[in-house]
Design an enzyme around this catalytic site. Structure first.
Site, PDB file in Angstrom:
ATOM      1  N   SER A   1      -4.657   7.648  12.172  1.00  0.00           N
ATOM      2  CA  SER A   1      -5.075   8.710  11.250  1.00  0.00           C
ATOM      3  C   SER A   1      -5.459   9.937  12.056  1.00  0.00           C
ATOM      4  CB  SER A   1      -6.270   8.242  10.419  1.00  0.00           C
ATOM      5  OG  SER A   1      -6.900   9.343   9.792  1.00  0.00           O
ATOM      6  N   SER A   2      -5.263  11.101  11.464  1.00  0.00           N
ATOM      7  CA  SER A   2      -5.594  12.342  12.168  1.00  0.00           C
ATOM      8  C   SER A   2      -7.098  12.512  12.362  1.00  0.00           C
ATOM      9  CB  SER A   2      -5.032  13.548  11.406  1.00  0.00           C
ATOM     10  OG  SER A   2      -5.558  13.612  10.098  1.00  0.00           O
ATOM     11  N   CYS A   3      -7.921  11.668  11.722  1.00  0.00           N
ATOM     12  CA  CYS A   3      -9.379  11.778  11.913  1.00  0.00           C
ATOM     13  C   CYS A   3      -9.809  11.311  13.303  1.00  0.00           C
ATOM     14  CB  CYS A   3     -10.121  10.991  10.843  1.00  0.00           C
ATOM     15  SG  CYS A   3     -10.006   9.203  11.019  1.00  0.00           S
TER      16      CYS A   3
ATOM     17  N   GLY B   1       0.802  -1.216   0.000  1.00  0.00           N
ATOM     18  CA  GLY B   1       0.000   0.000   0.000  1.00  0.00           C
ATOM     19  C   GLY B   1       0.833   1.264   0.000  1.00  0.00           C
ATOM     20  N   LEU B   2       0.150   2.392   0.034  1.00  0.00           N
ATOM     21  CA  LEU B   2       0.803   3.698   0.013  1.00  0.00           C
ATOM     22  C   LEU B   2       1.829   3.825   1.135  1.00  0.00           C
ATOM     23  CD1 LEU B   2       0.990   6.717  -0.873  1.00  0.00           C
ATOM     24  CD2 LEU B   2      -0.955   7.151   0.649  1.00  0.00           C
TER      25      LEU B   2
ATOM     26  N   TYR C   1     -14.329   4.629  11.249  1.00  0.00           N
ATOM     27  CA  TYR C   1     -12.892   4.464  11.021  1.00  0.00           C
ATOM     28  C   TYR C   1     -12.098   5.086  12.171  1.00  0.00           C
ATOM     29  CZ  TYR C   1      -8.341   4.970   8.675  1.00  0.00           C
ATOM     30  OH  TYR C   1      -7.010   4.921   8.344  1.00  0.00           O
TER      31      TYR C   1
ATOM     32  N   ASN D   1      -3.022  13.798   6.384  1.00  0.00           N
ATOM     33  CA  ASN D   1      -3.432  13.299   5.065  1.00  0.00           C
ATOM     34  C   ASN D   1      -2.196  12.975   4.231  1.00  0.00           C
ATOM     35  OD1 ASN D   1      -6.475  13.949   5.121  1.00  0.00           O
ATOM     36  ND2 ASN D   1      -5.523  15.857   5.751  1.00  0.00           N
ATOM     37  N   LEU D   2      -2.195  11.774   3.660  1.00  0.00           N
ATOM     38  CA  LEU D   2      -1.020  11.283   2.949  1.00  0.00           C
ATOM     39  C   LEU D   2      -1.258  11.199   1.445  1.00  0.00           C
ATOM     40  CD1 LEU D   2      -0.194   8.337   5.365  1.00  0.00           C
ATOM     41  CD2 LEU D   2       0.939  10.571   5.296  1.00  0.00           C
TER      42      LEU D   2
ATOM     43  N   LYS E   1      -9.385   3.342  14.882  1.00  0.00           N
ATOM     44  CA  LYS E   1      -8.013   3.804  15.081  1.00  0.00           C
ATOM     45  C   LYS E   1      -7.756   4.221  16.534  1.00  0.00           C
ATOM     46  CE  LYS E   1      -6.358   2.988  11.073  1.00  0.00           C
ATOM     47  NZ  LYS E   1      -5.297   1.963  10.931  1.00  0.00           N
TER      48      LYS E   1
ATOM     49  N   HIS F   1      -8.808   9.319  -1.623  1.00  0.00           N
ATOM     50  CA  HIS F   1      -8.777  10.556  -0.871  1.00  0.00           C
ATOM     51  C   HIS F   1      -8.792  11.748  -1.824  1.00  0.00           C
ATOM     52  CE1 HIS F   1      -7.196   7.838   2.359  1.00  0.00           C
ATOM     53  NE2 HIS F   1      -8.026   8.578   3.054  1.00  0.00           N
TER      54      HIS F   1
ATOM     55  N   ARG G   1      -6.693  21.506   4.837  1.00  0.00           N
ATOM     56  CA  ARG G   1      -6.092  20.205   5.090  1.00  0.00           C
ATOM     57  C   ARG G   1      -4.565  20.304   5.014  1.00  0.00           C
ATOM     58  NH1 ARG G   1     -10.369  19.530   6.690  1.00  0.00           N
ATOM     59  NH2 ARG G   1     -11.936  17.946   6.172  1.00  0.00           N
TER      60      ARG G   1
ATOM     61  N   TRP H   1     -16.408  17.994  -4.824  1.00  0.00           N
ATOM     62  CA  TRP H   1     -17.345  18.003  -3.706  1.00  0.00           C
ATOM     63  C   TRP H   1     -17.079  19.171  -2.754  1.00  0.00           C
ATOM     64  CZ3 TRP H   1     -19.701  13.232  -1.016  1.00  0.00           C
ATOM     65  CH2 TRP H   1     -20.348  12.429  -1.957  1.00  0.00           C
TER      66      TRP H   1
ATOM     67  N   GLY I   1       2.832   1.291   3.521  1.00  0.00           N
ATOM     68  CA  GLY I   1       3.708   0.139   3.684  1.00  0.00           C
ATOM     69  C   GLY I   1       4.820   0.081   2.660  1.00  0.00           C
TER      70      GLY I   1
END
Length: 363
Positions: free
Chosen positions: A108-110, A14-15, A137, A166-167, A141, A180, A256, A249, A17
């Site tokens: 995650s920052s969320c 993934g992004l 989510y 956010n990555l 976390k 994202h 961000r 949207w 890893g």
């Protein structure tokens, strides 16, 4: 960590890893084990237990997760909480059972409240209501953070948690429904640019790489145009000139913070090499908020981000903002003073990073 130590990267393709793997390899580490999907389903407790019993990794990077943007988070709420809880519960628990020396859990920052004071400090965790669209989510976390803290306190493990902003970067997700905001805007503008330039080879190459709802490069022009229209990409006439319009949207007003994935990986490896739970634990009876924010400490509005991407991509069309769609949290800016005090700071600017990923994916 020593170069010969066995390192397990969960989610290595993934992004996050893949960036961690590249960083470790560049530093000389070479003894890795993986659980590639679909050979391994990390939600399956029995599979994870057998893997740990066989491999007994000494260091664990927990980068595997079900992730997505605001649409995916709000649409697949049950999957986001179930899948993430299962994955992290299994890996954290069996890291403890097999005696792993250290684990790094990526959140995650969320996790922070919707109306959190800015910039968001680690101590603001669980002080108010979460943003509704990604609440499942975020709760998963938060549970991961508390699980690491609890195992450390009860079992004496050395599990640390990091909360990235956010990555974006290589191996990002460009699915227009589930990605994202940054990769979604890049791809929309790339397709819009191709449409305005009548570059059907470019459009078909993109769709062969990543079909949109089974529409690929072999589909007819009409089928492709109809599918692009569904995702807010259309060709229209304005002032007797053909222009592409893309619809994004929300209002574009939320702010961000964005971090290039190679910077995140460098921070994670730095912390794994230099920071332990004992260094983060306050000398108090109640141990809380031992996680570490990872970010740049700088943010940008989504509208400003879109204009920056427009310039880098070379998109000359129009941007329409659909205010009937949710904006999400008004601002998400991390306080990174704890990370900076530990000796790490970001290196790759947003402009340079976006240019890198555009060249990597569309070049």
């Amino acid at each position: 960590m020593k170069f010969e130590d066995k390192i397990y990267i969960a989610g290595h393709t993934g992004l996050v890893g893949s960036s961690i793997l590249r960083n470790l390899e560049s530093k000389g580490y070479s003894n890795f084990v993986f659980t590639p999907y679909p050979e391994y389903d990390l939600r399956d407790q029995n599979q994870v237990e057998l893997f740990f019993e066989k491999e007994k990794p000494e260091y664990v990077f927990l980068a595997a997760a079900k992730v997505g943007g605001i649409v995916a988070n709000n649409t697949y709420r049950a999957e986001f909480i179930y899948d993430n809880l299962q994955i992290q519960n299994n890996i954290i628990h069996f890291s403890y059972k097999c005696g792993a020396k250290k684990l790094l859990f990526l959140g995650s920052s969320c996790i922070y409240p919707k109306n959190c004071p800015q910039p968001m400090k680690e101590e603001y965790l669980l002080t108010d209501t979460l943003e509704y669209t990604n609440e499942p989510y975020a709760i998963a976390k938060i549970t991961g953070i508390k699980m690491c803290e609890s195992y450390n306190l009860q079992y004496g493990t050395n599990f640390i948690s990091v909360m990235p902003t956010n990555l974006y970067g290589p191996n990002d997700n460009y699915d227009l429904e589930k990605s994202h905001v940054l990769p979604a805007i890049i791809r929309k503008m790339h397709l819009g640019k191709c449409l305005m330039e009548n570059d059907w080879d470019g459009i078909r190459t993109d769709l062969d790489k990543l079909p949109i709802e089974e529409i690929d490069g072999k589909s007819s022009e009409t089928e492709i145009k109809n599918k692009l229209l569904k995702y807010g990409i259309k060709l229209e006439t304005r002032n007797s000139k053909l222009k592409t319009q893309i619809t994004l949207w929300g209002t574009g007003s939320p702010r961000r913070e964005f971090l290039y994935s190679d910077d995140l990986a460098d921070a994670c490896v730095f912390l794994m090499e230099n920071t332990n739970f004992a260094d983060l634990k306050a000398d108090k009876k109640e141990v809380r908020n031992t996680h570490i924010n990872i970010g740049t400490g700088k943010d940008i509005s989504i509208k400003e981000l879109a204009e920056l991407i427009k310039e880098i991509v070379g998109f000359e069309g129009n941007i329409n903002w659909d205010g009937s769609k949710p904006d999400g949290t008004p601002q998400k800016l991390l306080d990174v003073s704890k990370l900076n005090s530990l000796g790490w700071k970001d290196k790759i600017s947003l402009r340079v990073g976006i240019a890198k990923v555009y060249q990597n994916y569309f070049g």
